[in-house]
Each structure stands twice: as C-alpha cells, then as structure tokens.
Scaffold this active site. Structure first.
Site, short mmCIF file in Angstrom:
data_model
loop_
_atom_site.label_atom_id
_atom_site.label_comp_id
_atom_site.label_asym_id
_atom_site.label_seq_id
_atom_site.Cartn_x
_atom_site.Cartn_y
_atom_site.Cartn_z
N LYS A 39 0.87 -1.17 0.00
CA LYS A 39 0.00 0.00 0.00
C LYS A 39 0.92 1.23 0.00
O LYS A 39 1.95 1.23 0.68
CB LYS A 39 -0.88 -0.04 1.26
CG LYS A 39 -1.97 1.02 1.32
CD LYS A 39 -2.86 0.84 2.55
CE LYS A 39 -3.94 1.91 2.64
NZ LYS A 39 -4.81 1.77 3.83
N SER A 84 -9.82 2.30 2.83
CA SER A 84 -8.90 3.02 1.98
C SER A 84 -7.94 2.13 1.18
O SER A 84 -7.36 2.59 0.21
CB SER A 84 -8.08 3.99 2.84
OG SER A 84 -7.24 3.26 3.73
N SER A 88 -10.21 -0.19 6.90
CA SER A 88 -9.59 -0.09 5.58
C SER A 88 -9.00 -1.36 4.99
O SER A 88 -8.66 -1.39 3.81
CB SER A 88 -8.48 0.96 5.61
OG SER A 88 -9.04 2.21 5.42
#
Ligand code: GLN
Length: 458
Positions: A66, A141, A165
């Site tokens: 990420k 997210s 997330s």
C-alpha cells in the site's frame, strides 16, 4: 502461495505478475511499478535456488505495498499530492520483514489519500475500480491492495486498518483481509493516520497465507514502542468454547443489505451444524462507536498531518511570498478535501472550548465500548458480523456526501476503538455478481485462532 523452488522460478512468477498488472491497467491499481528491481531480485533468488542455498519463506512471491508504507527508494506518496515525489529514505519494518523472507515487491498500490476514506475515491491518482464491476468502488482506503490480490496481480498485499480499511475492501473484492490486534505488527515506517487506531495487516487469497504473513510480521519492534511482545507463534490454535456471538443490532439493522443478511444467516446455520453454539449479543454501546471514532480519529489525524508544512517533505507550493503563505498554500494545494475536513474537525474537537464536550466524551465512550466487548468475550469465543452494511456501491454515489461515506464504517470501527483483531472473509456473491463479506472479531491476541476458525468455516 506459490513459492519459487526447483519447479517454479522467481522470474516466471514476477513476469506473470507484471503481465497481469499490465492487463488490468484500467482498474487503476498501481501508483508505482518496480519492474527492473523486481526482476533483478527474482534472478538473484533463482540463482540461489540453483546453487542449493537456502531461501526465505516467501521466495519469489510477488506482492504489493500500500503506498503509505515506506520502502527504500520507492515513492511513499500515500496517494496524496503533498507527498508526491517523496522517495522513501528508509524501510518500514513490515516491508523489511517481507523482503528479508525473499518476497518481491512489484510495486505500490492506490489508496484514499492518507487512508482517509472508504472507497479509494479520495486518491490524488483517481479511484481504483472494483474487481467485479468497474462502475463500482474498490472499497477503501486500501482499495488498490484488495483489487491487486483479487485480480491476481500479486499473491498478497499489505494494508492499514484504522477504521476498516483492510476489511471493507477485502469484502468488496472477495479476498481475505486481516486487521491484527493493535500493536501485533509494527507501524514503524508507515505514514501515520490516527496512531491509537492504526494497524498494519494483509490481504491474501487464503487464510493459510495470512497465517504465514502473520508469523513473519507479527513481531515486537523496538522502533515502535506500541508494538506488543511476540505472541503470535505461541498462541493457542483454537478457541476453547465453540461459542460464536452475533450482534443483534447489526443483524437487525435496517441498513443491512438483505443479501448479506441471508448469506450470514446461512453461515450461522452451517456453524450450528458443525457444533458451534450461536449466542445473540446485546451490545447497546456500539451505536456510539461511529460518533466516537469520527471524533478521536480526526483529532489524531490533525496532529499527525501537522508535519506536512512544505519544508520537510516533498511538495511545496510555488506561489508563496513568506513563511505563513508557504504553509497555507502548500497545505491548501497539497491536501485533498477529505484531508482538510478531518484536520478542521480534529482541531475543533481538541480546541479548549470544545475538548470536554467532544474529545473527552468520545474517549469515555471508547472505554465503555472496550468494556462491552470484554463482557461479550466472557460469553463467546468470537463474534461474527457483517463487515459493512452493503456490498460495493457505485462510483460517485457517496463521495460528495461525507456523512453517508462515514456510515459505511459503522460495523468496522468498533473493532479499532477496542484494539481487537478481526478477519474479513468472503461470503459468496450477490445475484448481480458482487462480492459479499463478513468479519470474525476476537479478543486481543486471538489473531491465530481467528485465522484457524476461518479455515474451518469454509
Ligand atoms: N473509512 C475509515 C475512515 O475513513 C477508515 C479508514 C482506514 O481504516 N484507514 O476513517
């Protein structure tokens, strides 16, 4: 997870991954692709294997970070304009532990800027598309991480979970996602969102893969003083009671999508057949979790984002005449609207006139939520719950209405407020082909039992 050995080369695994990344470009998953470095590392691993030298437990396995994980010389932009062109000066502990086991980072993936959001639409790089329906959101997210795994670009991906997330995008894309116990994994070298809630975790295609990743990464780290003493490897394998709770308010919520509800009811029926006792839990305090979260989290965000001033990091506005306008313009141009909203709310709830009315009250509510979970775990081993009220929604549907976006998180944030581990797993598909998901929530340090239970559920 396919590991490079005498029969499979690391180069072929990486080539396959890079090809897949190319084929799925329209989904807007990657913010950075590291072809050359990935192939070079793969070659070295293959040579080692040829020479009969020992290799790591993740030899040649392609993975994605990420983009809020620092990893030397890769851009850790957190999908935020204010951090673009910021090559990481150091390695996050997590990236280092994975690379030490010979996993190969093929690139960095998209997220809502600074991990603020539930759809990956708040990214400076534009939204990532859902793996099953391109007109829908990836979830967020960590949308890039979930879709990268779901579309076979990588075997696993890292994520952060501050309020859902990892779990919500995992459930929106039919993959497994673990949000470990707070402190089980080191947060060192990961762009901070809200420090008392942030946890580093993983997306993968099987619970066994998550188990291996946790074995490697759930470690005490001197560089993160909130990291817990090692417990994962020594944890018991199974829960003692064979009792699973379901939260009455969540199951009876009008907002719960009927297809998720019936898939969960089927799961409950099959658990009963397997000899589990299902216990309905009254958890009246959980209704305050979302409000408490959206006070505590922005307060911590406001503090963590104060360091982006145009002096120390990356982006600096060009239109400034003096220091004050430099701060103002850099932050004004560099943050996304959602980042600014949180900074404003955060500073408001911490301000002297409002601290008692908002922040202190939210902190007290958090304590009550923790107690309510503790009481529940006296009765049950763990709790089965929807991850979110609905499957993936349409792009653009909620992004201009922050409150409706925040409501997405109603079933995921209680876990973060209490620091508990939770594991999102696929629950099948809706009639229209969307992924449905659920989560299992356990007491602190029960990460391994949750993974083993999910293996048994399938
Ligand atoms: N959707 C939640 C929020 O926007 C959680 C985000 C996260 O876990 N990083 O705050």
């Amino acid at each position: 997870m396919k590991i490079a050995d005498k029969n499979t080369s690391a180069v072929s695994l990486v080539e396959k991954s890079l090809k897949r990344i190319e084929e799925t470009k329209e989904y807007n998953i990657f913010t950075f692709i590291d072809n050359a470095r990935a192939l070079e590392k793969a070659k070295k691993i293959d040579e080692k294997i040829k020479r009969g030298e020992p290799v790591g437990r993740l030899a040649g396995v392609p993975f994605a970070l990420k983009s809020n994980f620092l990893s030397k010389d890769r851009p850790a932009n957190a999908s935020a304009k204010i951090l673009t062109d910021f090559p990481s000066p150091l390695n996050s502990t997590c990236a280092e532990l994975l690379e030490n086991e010979d996993a190969i980072c093929v690139g960095c993936v998209n997220l809502d800027a600074f991990a603020h959001g539930s759809s990956t639409e708040n990214s400076f790089f534009g939204p990532t598309l859902n793996s099953k329906d391109k007109s829908r959101v990836a979830g967020g997210s960590s949308g890039g991480s979930a879709v990268a795994v779901a579309l076979d670009c990588v075997e696993f991906a890292t994520g952060t979970d501050t309020g859902g997330s990892i779990r919500q995008p995992a459930s929106f894309n039919g993959v497994y996602g673990i949000k470990p116990t707070y402190g089980a994994t080191s947060r060192y070298g990961v762009v901070a969102m809200a420090s008392s809630l942030d946890v580093i975790g993983f997306f993968a295609k099987t619970p066994s893969d998550l188990d291996l990743l946790m074995e490697i990464c759930a470690k005490r780290d001197e560089k993160d003083l909130t990291s817990l003493p090692d417990f994962y490897a020594e944890s018991p394998e199974t829960f003692p009671k064979k009792k699973i709770g379901i939260i009455k308010d969540f199951m009876e919520s009008e907002k719960l999508d009927p297809e998720i509800k019936s898939a969960l009811e089927e799961k409950v029926a099959s658990l009963k057949k397997k000899g589990f006792e299902i216990i309905e839990l009254e958890m009246p305090t959980l209704k305050y979790a979302l409000a408490a979260y959206y006070i505590i989290q922005p307060a911590e965000v406001a503090s963590n984002l104060s360091r982006y001033d145009g002096i120390r990091y990356a982006f600096r506005s060009k239109n400034s005449k003096d220091l004050d306008s430099l701060f103002k313009n850099t932050r004004g141009e560099g943050f996304m609207p959602e980042n600014k909203r949180r900074i404003m709310i955060g500073n408001f709830v911490l301000s002297s006139g409002f601290y008692d009315a908002y922040f202190l009250k939210a902190a007290k509510a958090r304590t009550l939520i923790i107690r309510e979970f503790n009481a529940a775990f006296e009765k049950v081993d763990c709790i089965l719950s929807p991850t979110s009220p609905n499957p993936a929604f349409k792009l653009g549907e909620k992004v201009s209405d922050p409150v409706s976006m925040y409501l997405e998180d109603v079933m995921s944030v209680p876990v973060n407020l209490a620091g508990l581990p939770a594991l999102a797993f696929p629950l099948g598909k809706s009639k229209s082909g969307l992924d449905l998901g659920a989560q299992l929530i356990g007491p602190r340090r029960s990460d391994k039992q949750l993974i083993n239970l999910v293996k048994e559920l399938n």
